[in-house]
Design a protein around this motif. Sequence first.
Motif, PDB file in Angstrom:
ATOM      1  N   LEU A  53       0.861  -1.170   0.000  1.00  0.00           N
ATOM      2  CA  LEU A  53       0.000   0.000   0.000  1.00  0.00           C
ATOM      3  C   LEU A  53       0.901   1.224   0.000  1.00  0.00           C
ATOM      4  N   LEU A  54       0.790   2.023  -1.052  1.00  0.00           N
ATOM      5  CA  LEU A  54       1.534   3.276  -1.126  1.00  0.00           C
ATOM      6  C   LEU A  54       0.590   4.387  -0.686  1.00  0.00           C
ATOM      7  N   ALA A  55       0.899   5.005   0.434  1.00  0.00           N
ATOM      8  CA  ALA A  55      -0.048   5.909   1.089  1.00  0.00           C
ATOM      9  C   ALA A  55       0.329   7.377   0.912  1.00  0.00           C
ATOM     10  N   GLY A  56       0.343   7.840  -0.304  1.00  0.00           N
ATOM     11  CA  GLY A  56       0.482   9.261  -0.568  1.00  0.00           C
ATOM     12  C   GLY A  56       1.882   9.761  -0.817  1.00  0.00           C
ATOM     13  N   ASP A  57       1.955  10.797  -1.620  1.00  0.00           N
ATOM     14  CA  ASP A  57       3.200  11.453  -2.008  1.00  0.00           C
ATOM     15  C   ASP A  57       4.213  10.466  -2.586  1.00  0.00           C
ATOM     16  N   ILE A  58       3.752   9.688  -3.541  1.00  0.00           N
ATOM     17  CA  ILE A  58       4.630   8.773  -4.261  1.00  0.00           C
ATOM     18  C   ILE A  58       5.623   9.595  -5.078  1.00  0.00           C
ATOM     19  N   MET A  84      -2.575  -1.034  -3.771  1.00  0.00           N
ATOM     20  CA  MET A  84      -3.269   0.242  -3.879  1.00  0.00           C
ATOM     21  C   MET A  84      -2.276   1.376  -3.680  1.00  0.00           C
ATOM     22  N   ALA A  85      -2.537   2.460  -4.358  1.00  0.00           N
ATOM     23  CA  ALA A  85      -1.786   3.691  -4.132  1.00  0.00           C
ATOM     24  C   ALA A  85      -2.796   4.806  -3.918  1.00  0.00           C
ATOM     25  N   ILE A  86      -2.600   5.549  -2.870  1.00  0.00           N
ATOM     26  CA  ILE A  86      -3.478   6.665  -2.540  1.00  0.00           C
ATOM     27  C   ILE A  86      -2.712   7.950  -2.838  1.00  0.00           C
ATOM     28  N   PRO A  87      -3.250   8.812  -3.684  1.00  0.00           N
ATOM     29  CA  PRO A  87      -2.514  10.038  -3.997  1.00  0.00           C
ATOM     30  C   PRO A  87      -2.451  10.990  -2.805  1.00  0.00           C
ATOM     31  N   GLY A  88      -1.313  11.624  -2.666  1.00  0.00           N
ATOM     32  CA  GLY A  88      -1.138  12.692  -1.687  1.00  0.00           C
ATOM     33  C   GLY A  88      -1.119  14.029  -2.404  1.00  0.00           C
ATOM     34  N   GLN A  89      -0.971  15.113  -1.675  1.00  0.00           N
ATOM     35  CA  GLN A  89      -1.035  16.424  -2.309  1.00  0.00           C
ATOM     36  C   GLN A  89       0.096  16.636  -3.310  1.00  0.00           C
ATOM     37  N   HIS A  90       1.256  16.034  -3.086  1.00  0.00           N
ATOM     38  CA  HIS A  90       2.355  16.184  -4.043  1.00  0.00           C
ATOM     39  C   HIS A  90       2.095  15.418  -5.340  1.00  0.00           C
ATOM     40  N   ASP A  91       1.166  14.468  -5.313  1.00  0.00           N
ATOM     41  CA  ASP A  91       0.841  13.676  -6.509  1.00  0.00           C
ATOM     42  C   ASP A  91      -0.205  14.341  -7.399  1.00  0.00           C
ATOM     43  N   LEU A  92      -0.874  15.359  -6.905  1.00  0.00           N
ATOM     44  CA  LEU A  92      -2.033  15.925  -7.598  1.00  0.00           C
ATOM     45  C   LEU A  92      -1.750  17.330  -8.124  1.00  0.00           C
ATOM     46  N   PRO A  93      -1.950  17.555  -9.431  1.00  0.00           N
ATOM     47  CA  PRO A  93      -1.806  18.910  -9.957  1.00  0.00           C
ATOM     48  C   PRO A  93      -2.771  19.862  -9.231  1.00  0.00           C
ATOM     49  N   TYR A  94      -2.228  20.931  -8.712  1.00  0.00           N
ATOM     50  CA  TYR A  94      -3.007  21.934  -7.958  1.00  0.00           C
ATOM     51  C   TYR A  94      -3.760  21.306  -6.782  1.00  0.00           C
ATOM     52  N   HIS A  95      -3.276  20.159  -6.292  1.00  0.00           N
ATOM     53  CA  HIS A  95      -3.878  19.438  -5.155  1.00  0.00           C
ATOM     54  C   HIS A  95      -5.321  19.055  -5.431  1.00  0.00           C
TER      55      HIS A  95
END
Length: 127
Positions: A53-58, A84-95
């Motif tokens: 499980l990758l839990a954000g900010d990959i 599963m991988a859960i996106p963190g704020q660093h993974d999302l354009p404009y969060h």
Amino acid sequence: MKLNGAFVCAADLHLRPDKPLCRKETPEEWIETQFTKLGFMLKFARNHNAPVLLAGDIAHAPTGWPAWMFTRLIQLFRTSSVAMAIPGQHDLPYHQLDRLDRSNLGVLFTSVAVAPTDGTIVAGFPW
């Protein structure tokens, strides 16, 4: 993928193609350091038959990985048990979660199976 009670959870990998200023390695050594650590974790999970499980900010930034980095990551993840991988704020354009398909992680989601398939419920809540 059957969850047998054991899994590997990792967060804040911040994978990046450029070396942070605070690191002592050369840029080339930094790349290998990241992939060595990621490979160790994935091998550990395989050896213990444990999903990952990758839990954000990959990613360190939502976009900008070069093609060689995608190629290496896709090869590594395709031989692992990433549940599963859960996106963190660093993974999302404009969060913004609705822009995930325009991100580095979005490319990995498209290229690699990352969802449990055995009916096990794993809930991820990206913010």
